[in-house]
Design an enzyme around this catalytic site. Structure first.
Site, PDB file in Angstrom:
ATOM      1  N   ASN A  38       0.864  -1.181   0.000  1.00 33.04           N
ATOM      2  CA  ASN A  38       0.000   0.000   0.000  1.00 33.04           C
ATOM      3  C   ASN A  38       0.895   1.224   0.000  1.00 33.04           C
ATOM      4  O   ASN A  38       2.075   1.131   0.341  1.00 33.04           O
ATOM      5  CB  ASN A  38      -0.944   0.003   1.207  1.00 33.04           C
ATOM      6  CG  ASN A  38      -0.247   0.319   2.516  1.00 33.04           C
ATOM      7  OD1 ASN A  38       0.739  -0.325   2.874  1.00 33.04           O
ATOM      8  ND2 ASN A  38      -0.754   1.312   3.223  1.00 33.04           N
ATOM      9  N   HIS A  49       4.416   6.860  -6.383  1.00 35.08           N
ATOM     10  CA  HIS A  49       4.661   5.556  -5.780  1.00 35.08           C
ATOM     11  C   HIS A  49       6.102   5.452  -5.272  1.00 35.08           C
ATOM     12  O   HIS A  49       7.020   5.986  -5.888  1.00 35.08           O
ATOM     13  CB  HIS A  49       4.403   4.444  -6.807  1.00 35.08           C
ATOM     14  CG  HIS A  49       2.975   4.342  -7.219  1.00 35.08           C
ATOM     15  ND1 HIS A  49       2.065   3.609  -6.498  1.00 35.08           N
ATOM     16  CD2 HIS A  49       2.293   4.899  -8.247  1.00 35.08           C
ATOM     17  CE1 HIS A  49       0.881   3.699  -7.090  1.00 35.08           C
ATOM     18  NE2 HIS A  49       0.996   4.479  -8.151  1.00 35.08           N
TER      19      HIS A  49
END
Length: 186
Positions: A38, A49
């Protein structure tokens, strides 16, 4: 081209990032869809990310030969041109992955299967053995290629690149990523 470095989120930015989501970096025809557990708070605050300094995802990608140079998180869109994408098992940001419940991971696993069936990457590479075991009900999974596929998509489990994962050095992490890259060309 990236900015050279990400703006450092303030403590308030990081606190505000809790429970946010960030968009997947995904499209049809990918060679590999990398799947984190996550997003962390840095990722939630920046929208990129694997954004936290010390996360070893970007160095491992480069050192394993997936990218021609080490990309910065704000250059993540360049991955699509290389046939690579990024998603997560669970969408919400947390300070640590252990804040996720087993049910969140199982629900994330079901949603991940739907994404893989929709986009059909050649390989799904889940970055974190514990999350994979919980999300897919595979308690004895080991690192590497998995016996089960999702449709035509092969499944691999790679080590979590978080700097908190002391079980893998930068060299051993890059080696596991390289094994996947080499399997793609065979």
């Amino acid at each position: 081209m990236g900015s050279g470095s990400l703006i450092r989120p303030s403590a308030a930015d990081l606190a505000a990032a809790r429970d946010k989501t960030i968009p997947d970096l995904i499209g049809p025809g990918l060679r590999v869809l990398f799947c984190g557990i996550n997003p962390g708070l840095w990722s939630g605050a920046t929208g990129y990310h694997f954004a936290r300094p010390g996360n070893r995802f970007w160095p491992a990608l480069h050192r394993s030969g997936f990218t021609p140079r080490q990309l910065l998180p704000d250059e993540q869109r360049e991955l699509l041109g290389l046939g690579l994408g990024i998603t997560n098992v669970a969408a919400r940001t947390t300070a640590k992955a252990d804040e996720l419940t087993p049910e969140e991971l199982r629900a994330g696993g079901r949603a991940l299967i739907e994404r893989v069936e929709r986009y059909r990457p050649r390989v799904l590479a889940v970055l974190g053995i514990g999350a994979y075991r919980t999300a897919f009900g595979r308690p004895r999974t080991t690192i590497g290629p998995q016996p089960d596929s999702i449709g035509d998509t092969e499944v691999w489990v790679l080590p979590n690149p978080s700097g908190l994962n002391a079980h893998y050095t930068p060299d051993s992490l890059a080696s596991e990523f390289r094994a996947l890259r080499e399997a793609l060309v065979r």
